[in-house]
Design an enzyme around this catalytic site. Sequence first.
Site, PDB file in Angstrom:
ATOM      1  N   GLY A   1       0.821  -1.214   0.000  1.00 15.02           N
ATOM      2  CA  GLY A   1       0.000   0.000   0.000  1.00 15.02           C
ATOM      3  C   GLY A   1       0.852   1.260   0.000  1.00 15.02           C
ATOM      4  CG  MET A   2       0.471   6.164  -0.231  1.00 19.90           C
ATOM      5  SD  MET A   2      -0.889   7.328  -0.244  1.00 19.90           S
ATOM      6  CE  MET A   2      -0.024   8.847  -0.212  1.00 19.90           C
ATOM      7  CB  VAL A   3       1.061   3.652   4.798  1.00 19.88           C
ATOM      8  CG1 VAL A   3       1.871   3.610   6.078  1.00 19.88           C
ATOM      9  CG2 VAL A   3       0.048   4.788   4.828  1.00 19.88           C
ATOM     10  N   GLY A   4       2.835   1.533   3.310  1.00 24.62           N
ATOM     11  CA  GLY A   4       3.847   0.483   3.355  1.00 24.62           C
ATOM     12  C   GLY A   4       5.012   0.766   2.405  1.00 24.62           C
TER      13      GLY A   4
ATOM     14  CB  SER B   1      -8.125  11.919  11.114  1.00 29.02           C
ATOM     15  OG  SER B   1      -8.304  11.981   9.723  1.00 29.02           O
TER      16      SER B   1
ATOM     17  CE1 TYR C   1     -10.672   1.898   6.680  1.00 27.37           C
ATOM     18  CE2 TYR C   1     -10.858   4.129   7.526  1.00 27.37           C
ATOM     19  CZ  TYR C   1     -10.090   3.097   7.017  1.00 27.37           C
ATOM     20  OH  TYR C   1      -8.740   3.272   6.864  1.00 27.37           O
TER      21      TYR C   1
ATOM     22  CE  LYS D   1     -10.962  20.108 -11.293  1.00 29.77           C
ATOM     23  NZ  LYS D   1     -11.977  20.053 -10.231  1.00 29.77           N
TER      24      LYS D   1
ATOM     25  NE  ARG E   1     -11.489  18.511   3.282  1.00 30.87           N
ATOM     26  CZ  ARG E   1     -12.509  19.185   3.820  1.00 30.87           C
ATOM     27  NH1 ARG E   1     -12.334  19.941   4.870  1.00 30.87           N
ATOM     28  NH2 ARG E   1     -13.727  19.069   3.307  1.00 30.87           N
TER      29      ARG E   1
HETATM   30  N1  LIG Z   1      -3.949   6.970   2.731  1.00 30.36           N
HETATM   31  C1  LIG Z   1      -4.310   7.830   3.676  1.00 30.36           C
HETATM   32  O1  LIG Z   1      -4.657   9.003   3.408  1.00 30.36           O
HETATM   33  C2  LIG Z   1      -4.271   7.394   5.125  1.00 30.36           C
HETATM   34  C3  LIG Z   1      -4.450   8.380   6.091  1.00 30.36           C
HETATM   35  C4  LIG Z   1      -4.402   8.018   7.426  1.00 30.36           C
HETATM   36  C5  LIG Z   1      -4.201   6.700   7.787  1.00 30.36           C
HETATM   37  N2  LIG Z   1      -4.046   5.753   6.829  1.00 30.36           N
HETATM   38  C6  LIG Z   1      -3.927   4.371   7.288  1.00 30.36           C
HETATM   39  O2  LIG Z   1      -2.773   3.733   6.792  1.00 30.36           O
HETATM   40  C7  LIG Z   1      -3.056   2.362   6.508  1.00 30.36           C
HETATM   41  C8  LIG Z   1      -2.635   2.050   5.098  1.00 30.36           C
HETATM   42  O3  LIG Z   1      -3.252   2.950   4.197  1.00 30.36           O
HETATM   43  P1  LIG Z   1      -2.786   3.067   2.693  1.00 30.36           P
HETATM   44  O4  LIG Z   1      -3.122   4.428   2.234  1.00 30.36           O
HETATM   45  O5  LIG Z   1      -1.409   2.531   2.532  1.00 30.36           O
HETATM   46  O6  LIG Z   1      -3.821   2.068   1.993  1.00 30.36           O
HETATM   47  P2  LIG Z   1      -3.662   1.270   0.628  1.00 30.36           P
HETATM   48  O7  LIG Z   1      -2.695   1.945  -0.273  1.00 30.36           O
HETATM   49  O8  LIG Z   1      -5.056   1.029   0.148  1.00 30.36           O
HETATM   50  O9  LIG Z   1      -3.019  -0.103   1.101  1.00 30.36           O
HETATM   51  C9  LIG Z   1      -3.742  -1.017   1.870  1.00 30.36           C
HETATM   52  C10 LIG Z   1      -2.865  -2.211   2.114  1.00 30.36           C
HETATM   53  O10 LIG Z   1      -3.608  -3.180   2.879  1.00 30.36           O
HETATM   54  C11 LIG Z   1      -3.494  -4.436   2.211  1.00 30.36           C
HETATM   55  N3  LIG Z   1      -4.651  -5.301   2.452  1.00 30.36           N
HETATM   56  C12 LIG Z   1      -5.964  -4.957   2.408  1.00 30.36           C
HETATM   57  N4  LIG Z   1      -6.721  -6.045   2.649  1.00 30.36           N
HETATM   58  C13 LIG Z   1      -5.858  -7.084   2.843  1.00 30.36           C
HETATM   59  C14 LIG Z   1      -6.031  -8.472   3.117  1.00 30.36           C
HETATM   60  N5  LIG Z   1      -7.244  -9.019   3.250  1.00 30.36           N
HETATM   61  N6  LIG Z   1      -4.931  -9.246   3.257  1.00 30.36           N
HETATM   62  C15 LIG Z   1      -3.687  -8.722   3.098  1.00 30.36           C
HETATM   63  N7  LIG Z   1      -3.459  -7.415   2.841  1.00 30.36           N
HETATM   64  C16 LIG Z   1      -4.541  -6.611   2.713  1.00 30.36           C
HETATM   65  C17 LIG Z   1      -3.398  -4.078   0.742  1.00 30.36           C
HETATM   66  O11 LIG Z   1      -2.928  -5.172   0.032  1.00 30.36           O
HETATM   67  P3  LIG Z   1      -3.257  -5.348  -1.555  1.00 30.36           P
HETATM   68  O12 LIG Z   1      -2.214  -4.530  -2.254  1.00 30.36           O
HETATM   69  O13 LIG Z   1      -3.139  -6.788  -1.800  1.00 30.36           O
HETATM   70  O14 LIG Z   1      -4.654  -4.828  -1.758  1.00 30.36           O
HETATM   71  C18 LIG Z   1      -2.426  -2.908   0.814  1.00 30.36           C
HETATM   72  O15 LIG Z   1      -1.115  -3.368   0.971  1.00 30.36           O
HETATM   73  C19 LIG Z   1      -4.554   2.178   6.750  1.00 30.36           C
HETATM   74  O16 LIG Z   1      -4.735   1.621   8.000  1.00 30.36           O
HETATM   75  C20 LIG Z   1      -5.099   3.577   6.747  1.00 30.36           C
HETATM   76  O17 LIG Z   1      -6.201   3.706   7.623  1.00 30.36           O
HETATM   77  C21 LIG Z   1      -4.059   6.061   5.494  1.00 30.36           C
END
Ligand SMILES: NC(=O)c1ccc[n+]([C@@H]2O[C@H](COP(=O)([O-])OP(=O)(O)OC[C@H]3O[C@@H](n4cnc5c(N)ncnc54)[C@H](OP(=O)(O)O)[C@@H]3O)[C@@H](O)[C@H]2O)c1
Length: 311
Positions: free
Chosen positions: A10-13, A104, A132, A184, A206
């Site tokens: 994911g984006m954070v990872g 948040s 969620y 955009k 924001r």
């Molecule tokens: N993006 C933001 O603006 C934001 C802001 C605040 C907090 N966060 C928190 O940061 C965390 C990560 O966010 P992100 O933006 O990185 O989200 P993301 O890009 O959508 O990534 C989500 C990750 O979770 C994995 N995942 C989802 N379901 C799964 C499952 N059943 N088994 C294994 N892996 C699974 C996805 O794997 P796949 O690649 O296989 O789908 C992906 O690696 C979340 O908890 C989010 O609440 C994000």
Amino acid sequence: MRILLTGATGMVGRNLLEHSDAQNYVWLTPGRDKVDLRDRDQVRGFLKAEKPNFVIHAAGVVGGIQANIREPVRFLLDNLDIGRNVIAESRRAGVTRLLNLSCSCVYPRNAPNPLQESSLLQGEFEPTNEGYALARMAALKLCEAISKEDPSFAYKTLIASNLYGRFDSFDPSSSHMVPAVIAKVHAARFAHVAEVDIWGDGLARREFMLAGDLADCVLRAVERFDDLPALANVGTGEDHDINTFYSEIAAIVGFKGRFVHDLTKPSGMARKLLDVSRIAAWGWRAPTSLSDGLRKSYAFYQHDILNENIQ
Ligand SMILES: NC(=O)c1ccc[n+]([C@@H]2O[C@H](COP(=O)([O-])OP(=O)(O)OC[C@H]3O[C@@H](n4cnc5c(N)ncnc54)[C@H](OP(=O)(O)O)[C@@H]3O)[C@@H](O)[C@H]2O)c1
């Protein structure tokens, strides 16, 4: 240290793994094909076999308002299962340190800004992402309960503000505000369009933090986990009105046209800003300014997203 990172794709990872300090650790990053986090036995088996000594939980089913409204059961149930499995199974496996990343949206919709950690559960969730938020709150509370029951388990939560940056989604059907505006304004510039519309009056405020800055905070937290607060907000501590995001992005992209406000469209909630005094007192502040962060994000869009599409 062997760190299990959930959500590594994911984006954070991905921002975490490309941080320069990530090389100090051994990372376990099983994809969904190896460990579906909704499946307790798969999570249990992986932890037993790989024996991490730290867990960073950055996985979740994440989506915008439309997706949350369309599939409330999936957002509630998958996130409940994922949170429960990762956190409870880590405890069962004897992992004594876990960092849970939350967002948040766990704050009540009417909580006063800036949002302080003490406002959690003092009001109802935003109804459009209630499932969620409930699942994320359950994960946060599970961490608290585990540490309370046995203080040798330090299970802590960081609540991050909205993010943008490298590895963002620029897909117009699901992207968040910053990548949507970048795409955009870029399209308008290269199509020589003179006007770009902004929904509402553009005065809603924001907070957006560069995902690379969250990664920096998480790696500092891993280094100094013992004195990290059990629960803390992480953000820039500053918000900007939506007009400012558009004008900063226009300057970076080189768009010389004008913005027009479409007042028939909603402006969204007036403000959402995290109080970051707890993490600041611990010793961390977001290092990147908005314009530097937007520049990095635009470079990612140009080099990684548009080039990919051209190939
Ligand atoms: N993006 C933001 O603006 C934001 C802001 C605040 C907090 N966060 C928190 O940061 C965390 C990560 O966010 P992100 O933006 O990185 O989200 P993301 O890009 O959508 O990534 C989500 C990750 O979770 C994995 N995942 C989802 N379901 C799964 C499952 N059943 N088994 C294994 N892996 C699974 C996805 O794997 P796949 O690649 O296989 O789908 C992906 O690696 C979340 O908890 C989010 O609440 C994000």
